[in-house]
Design an enzyme around this catalytic site. Structure first.
Site, PDB file in Angstrom:
ATOM      1  N   SER A 237      13.271  58.159  52.148  1.00  0.00           N
ATOM      2  CA  SER A 237      12.337  59.258  52.341  1.00  0.00           C
ATOM      3  C   SER A 237      12.950  60.381  53.166  1.00  0.00           C
ATOM      4  O   SER A 237      13.819  61.106  52.692  1.00  0.00           O
ATOM      5  CB  SER A 237      11.050  58.725  52.972  1.00  0.00           C
ATOM      6  OG  SER A 237      10.080  59.729  53.082  1.00  0.00           O
TER       7      SER A 237
ATOM      8  N   HIS B 220       4.066  59.498  50.595  1.00  0.00           N
ATOM      9  CA  HIS B 220       4.406  59.203  49.193  1.00  0.00           C
ATOM     10  C   HIS B 220       3.196  58.794  48.374  1.00  0.00           C
ATOM     11  O   HIS B 220       3.255  57.894  47.536  1.00  0.00           O
ATOM     12  CB  HIS B 220       5.535  58.170  49.119  1.00  0.00           C
ATOM     13  CG  HIS B 220       6.757  58.598  49.874  1.00  0.00           C
ATOM     14  ND1 HIS B 220       7.563  59.622  49.422  1.00  0.00           N
ATOM     15  CD2 HIS B 220       7.252  58.217  51.064  1.00  0.00           C
ATOM     16  CE1 HIS B 220       8.521  59.818  50.310  1.00  0.00           C
ATOM     17  NE2 HIS B 220       8.350  58.986  51.309  1.00  0.00           N
TER      18      HIS B 220
END
Length: 319
Positions: free
Chosen positions: A93, A204
């Site tokens: 990420s 996400h």
């Protein structure tokens, strides 16, 4: 025989108070990296890293801090081990920004400015959308995915946010939906265990669409560069390509991450037989062991572990 290394950059959640400050006090290149980031960001990273006011609990501070610390370690590594063979890079990420800057696909100043916008937008989304994340151990993935879709109704939202390893995924969404999903997963024996994660938001997932919009606009003027080191995309599970890098970076905040796919591709396609996790944590090292225990693992989290890695790498190269 020399190893081909995969460089793994820690993501949000790895942070801890005073991370990197031992190197800041003892290594000039590390200090210069942190100071340069502070100047670009218009904030004092040493003060934030000290965490006296709990700054590292806030997304807007922790994201640039983690990336700056990771880049400081990597700069030391480049200086002390220029002979290190790097097959590919991956970041979880947030760690993708560390990887893109370290690989020089994104220049330092532009990368830190972009990161500041991302962090501020994600902070806003986190404050406006009360959300949660739950790790699911030994999941029946397809059945969990179907359950999440069934529970996403009437303002509730839950979906798979992270595909981490063969025995771990993470779901995220609105608090009530995540809790309902976790309870149902255990009732139906779709996993061996669920673990509530202490996070500031359900990253996400579609709850971060405002951040996606901010990033799309911010990325319009960003120039990326072709370099020799492949960087894996969490979103696609494949190396970033120059022509779609910007669009995928924007999508990344609302799409699930695929660390397992990234790791497996690094090993299969780029002959990576050893990995080092750079940052404040050890999550990626643990995931790597689960995905492929045959790949050698190391981590750089502070000055002591950095010195240990130098010694290990020197022995590997027979010097």
């Amino acid at each position: 025989m020399n190893n081909t290394w995969g460089i793994m950059f820690s993501g949000q959640g790895a942070q801890k108070a005073q991370m990197g400050l031992d190197c800041y006090r003892s290594d000039q290149d590390f200090k210069e990296t942190i100071d340069a980031a502070s100047e670009v960001l218009k904030m004092s990273l040493p003060e934030i890293l000290q965490n006296d006011q709990g700054q590292l609990a806030q997304t807007k501070y922790v994201q640039p801090s983690l990336v700056a610390v990771s880049l400081g370690f990597y700069r030391m590594l480049q200086r002390d081990l220029p002979q290190l063979t790097i097959g590919a890079m991956v970041g979880l990420s947030l760690g993708e920004y560390s990887a893109l800057i370290a690989s020089r696909k994104l220049d330092f100043k532009t990368g830190m400015q972009l990161l500041k916008k991302r962090a501020e937008a994600m902070q806003t989304d986190s404050e406006q959308n009360a959300s949660a994340m739950e790790a699911i151990m030994d999941p029946q993935i397809e059945k969990v995915n179907q359950l999440c879709k069934q529970l996403t109704v009437d303002g509730k939202q839950v979906s798979i946010a992270n595909y981490n390893s063969p025995n771990q995924i993470v779901i995220g969404g609105t608090i009530k939906a995540v809790q309902e999903a976790a309870d149902t997963i255990m009732q139906k024996k779709l996993a061996s265990k669920t673990i509530n994660l202490k996070v500031s938001g359900a990253f996400h997932t579609p709850l971060y669409q405002h951040t996606e919009t901010v990033l799309k606009q911010a990325l319009e003027d960003v120039k990326f560069h072709i370099t020799s080191i492949p960087v894996m995309s969490n979103t696609t599970g494949k190396p970033f390509e120059l022509d779609d890098l910007a669009s995928i970076l924007a999508q990344q905040v609302v799409c699930p991450t695929h660390f397992q796919a990234c790791f497996e591709k690094m090993v299969a396609d780029y002959h990576v037989d050893a990995v080092v996790e750079i940052g404040a944590g050890r999550t990626l090292s643990k995931l790597a062991k689960t995905i492929n225990p045959n790949v050698s693992r190391a981590k750089i989290t502070n000055y002591k572990s950095y010195q240990k890695f130098l010694k290990k790498a020197d022995e590997t190269h027979g010097t």
